[in-house]
Design an enzyme around this catalytic site. Structure first.
Site, PDB file in Angstrom:
ATOM      1  N   ASP A 257       0.852  -1.192   0.000  1.00  0.00           N
ATOM      2  CA  ASP A 257       0.000   0.000   0.000  1.00  0.00           C
ATOM      3  C   ASP A 257       0.888   1.243   0.000  1.00  0.00           C
ATOM      4  OD1 ASP A 257      -3.097   0.751   0.849  1.00  0.00           O
ATOM      5  OD2 ASP A 257      -1.624   2.214   1.555  1.00  0.00           O
ATOM      6  N   GLU A 301      -4.816   2.380  -4.297  1.00  0.00           N
ATOM      7  CA  GLU A 301      -3.353   2.465  -4.210  1.00  0.00           C
ATOM      8  C   GLU A 301      -2.773   1.212  -3.553  1.00  0.00           C
ATOM      9  OE1 GLU A 301      -5.263   3.145  -1.942  1.00  0.00           O
ATOM     10  OE2 GLU A 301      -4.337   3.697  -0.059  1.00  0.00           O
TER      11      GLU A 301
HETATM   12  N1  GTP Z   1      -4.573   9.259  -8.437  1.00  0.00           N
HETATM   13  C1  GTP Z   1      -5.223   8.215  -8.007  1.00  0.00           C
HETATM   14  N2  GTP Z   1      -5.575   8.139  -6.719  1.00  0.00           N
HETATM   15  C2  GTP Z   1      -6.224   7.048  -6.284  1.00  0.00           C
HETATM   16  C3  GTP Z   1      -6.555   5.993  -7.140  1.00  0.00           C
HETATM   17  N3  GTP Z   1      -7.187   5.043  -6.416  1.00  0.00           N
HETATM   18  C4  GTP Z   1      -7.246   5.496  -5.143  1.00  0.00           C
HETATM   19  N4  GTP Z   1      -6.663   6.698  -5.039  1.00  0.00           N
HETATM   20  C5  GTP Z   1      -6.510   7.561  -3.874  1.00  0.00           C
HETATM   21  O1  GTP Z   1      -5.725   6.934  -2.890  1.00  0.00           O
HETATM   22  C6  GTP Z   1      -5.980   7.599  -1.659  1.00  0.00           C
HETATM   23  C7  GTP Z   1      -5.964   6.593  -0.542  1.00  0.00           C
HETATM   24  O2  GTP Z   1      -6.066   7.286   0.639  1.00  0.00           O
HETATM   25  P1  GTP Z   1      -6.183   6.627   2.062  1.00  0.00           P
HETATM   26  O3  GTP Z   1      -6.954   5.330   1.947  1.00  0.00           O
HETATM   27  O4  GTP Z   1      -6.689   7.648   3.003  1.00  0.00           O
HETATM   28  O5  GTP Z   1      -4.732   6.180   2.427  1.00  0.00           O
HETATM   29  P2  GTP Z   1      -3.378   7.004   2.477  1.00  0.00           P
HETATM   30  O6  GTP Z   1      -3.576   8.462   2.351  1.00  0.00           O
HETATM   31  O7  GTP Z   1      -2.450   6.376   1.499  1.00  0.00           O
HETATM   32  O8  GTP Z   1      -2.895   6.706   3.946  1.00  0.00           O
HETATM   33  P3  GTP Z   1      -2.189   5.400   4.483  1.00  0.00           P
HETATM   34  O9  GTP Z   1      -2.659   4.243   3.638  1.00  0.00           O
HETATM   35  O10 GTP Z   1      -2.660   5.289   5.886  1.00  0.00           O
HETATM   36  O11 GTP Z   1      -0.723   5.611   4.379  1.00  0.00           O
HETATM   37  C8  GTP Z   1      -7.332   8.310  -1.801  1.00  0.00           C
HETATM   38  O12 GTP Z   1      -7.121   9.702  -1.811  1.00  0.00           O
HETATM   39  C9  GTP Z   1      -7.819   7.837  -3.179  1.00  0.00           C
HETATM   40  O13 GTP Z   1      -8.534   8.854  -3.850  1.00  0.00           O
HETATM   41  C10 GTP Z   1      -6.199   6.118  -8.530  1.00  0.00           C
HETATM   42  O14 GTP Z   1      -6.455   5.259  -9.350  1.00  0.00           O
HETATM   43  N5  GTP Z   1      -5.540   7.234  -8.894  1.00  0.00           N
END
Ligand code: GTP
Length: 391
Positions: A257, A301
């Site tokens: 992740d 992600e």
């Molecule tokens: N650009 C982009 N962002 C994505 C995609 N899929 C998910 N995200 C973003 O990934 C982010 C995940 O955020 P969180 O689940 O809060 O996790 P984090 O900020 O990485 O925090 P931790 O996992 O605790 O380190 C969100 O802002 C989603 O919008 C994608 O395909 N493209």
């Protein structure tokens, strides 16, 4: 780039080694001899028939043009379909117990692909499993196992899903034709053979097969990263889990992740976020080097890597190595909590699957380990298991 610690060099079978049934039997040689002026070609093809391409499963071949593997494969398949152009990547297997018919059919379709042949149903099935032909021209009336019995086995074997069967038969009644199609064949070629008809049917079905292969590959692919998607991963995990349980082998799984990715998106926007995910995906794809290793996008992600036949020690080394690799991409991420660049947290699970274990529980254990990696400060990998208690 430094090599991955503790991994073996991918075991690759040398071309030209390994044998398959159906090649080189007395009848095969007779068929080759019976082909005036071209016997050597058929014989060579039959010899090549026993040669595994490189010992790696189809679709997991690395190689040199820098494009993601899945994209390259989809491109190749589409290339075959485009304009119906037939390339040497097409393989046509003739299964017939008559050397004369093999000779005739081979001559008719030799410009349309690599031609292999077998003179019995059993030999043909073995050859098909190794060579995965796009098309099988299958004689209905054979001694021993007849064409219908061979076709039934082909239909039942998941490895042969990509091989289409065209029955070749002297019985040309509507009932016979219907029976062939009802049995799952894609077409029917009547005897006596007419070269133009045979070629037209083979051409049409090679085109259709190429289009189906391309579609199948796209259905398994994540659109943003070109990695395998979750649907495909779940299927592979189930299959590998069962195989590792059967053979009592250790299976490794890594859930990866990206850290503080919301912050990255908030700061740089979604487009740069997408680019970051693509770079991470490329590092994971490039890191899945041993045969059978599979990297997929699990969602958002989050990524997942399946590592067959991997001990807990080797899995821990993989986790540490992958954390360092992703950090070493050097993607700036000033607000992140662990480092001023993009990092990831990894949950690991290594298991010698027992009768009560399940793939779902393994994924859950890796997820719990990932949660612990996040809680412990991110940018690290953690192995599933009981949480260490403070002394
Ligand atoms: N650009 C982009 N962002 C994505 C995609 N899929 C998910 N995200 C973003 O990934 C982010 C995940 O955020 P969180 O689940 O809060 O996790 P984090 O900020 O990485 O925090 P931790 O996992 O605790 O380190 C969100 O802002 C989603 O919008 C994608 O395909 N493209």
């Amino acid at each position: 780039m430094a090599g991955r610690p503790g991994t073996r060099t991918a075991a690759r079978r040398r071309p030209g080694h390994g044998r398959a049934a159906g090649a080189g039997t007395a009848l095969d040689r007779a068929a080759a001899r019976a082909r005036p002026g071209r016997g050597h070609r058929v014989r060579n093809v039959a010899r090549a028939a026993g040669r595994p391409a490189d010992g790696r499963p189809a679709g997991r071949r690395g190689g040199g043009d820098g494009r993601p593997r899945l994209r390259r494969r989809a491109g190749r398949a589409a290339g075959r379909a485009r304009g119906g152009q037939v390339t040497p990547t097409n393989t046509i297997l003739i299964i017939d117990d008559s050397p004369d018919t093999i000779r005739l059919l081979s001559a008719m379709v030799r410009e349309q692909g690599r031609v292999l042949f077998a003179t019995s149903g059993a030999a043909g099935l073995e050859l098909a499993k190794v060579q995965r032909p796009q098309l099988i021209l299958l004689d209905v009336e054979m001694q021993g196992m007849d064409g219908f019995a061979v076709n039934e086995q082909i239909r039942r074997d998941p490895d042969l899903r990509g091989s289409a069967v065209i029955f070749v038969t002297a019985q040309s009644s509507p009932e016979a034709e219907i029976a062939c199609l009802d049995a799952g064949a894609v077409d029917f070629i009547p005897k006596p053979l007419n070269a133009a008809v045979v070629q037209a049917r083979v051409r049409t079905h090679l085109r259709l097969q190429a289009a189906l292969t391309a579609l199948d590959e796209l259905a398994n692919q994540d659109g943003l990263t070109g990695l395998y998607n979750r649907r495909y991963f779940d299927r592979q995990l189930a299959a590998e889990f069962a195989r590792h349980r059967r053979h009592q082998l250790p299976l490794g799984l890594a859930l990866i992740d990206v850290d503080d990715f919301k912050l990255f998106n908030d700061r740089y926007g979604h487009q740069r976020g997408d680019g970051c995910l693509q770079e991470v995906a490329e590092a994971l794809r490039d890191g899945a080097r041993r045969p059978g290793e599979l990297a997929a996008r699990y969602g958002g992600e989050e990524f997942v890597v399946l590592l067959p036949n991997t001990t807990p020690d080797a899995l821990e080394r993989y986790g540490d190595w992958m954390c360092r690799r992703i950090g070493a991409l050097g993607i700036a991420h000033p607000g992140a909590s662990a480092a001023p660049h993009v990092t990831c947290s990894i949950g690991l699970c290594a298991l010698l699957p027992g009768p009560d274990d399940t793939a779902e529980a393994m994924l859950h254990a890796a997820d719990m380990a990932l949660y612990r990696a996040k809680r412990a400060g991110r940018n690290r990998s953690v192995m599933a298991g009981p949480e260490p208690q403070p002394a």
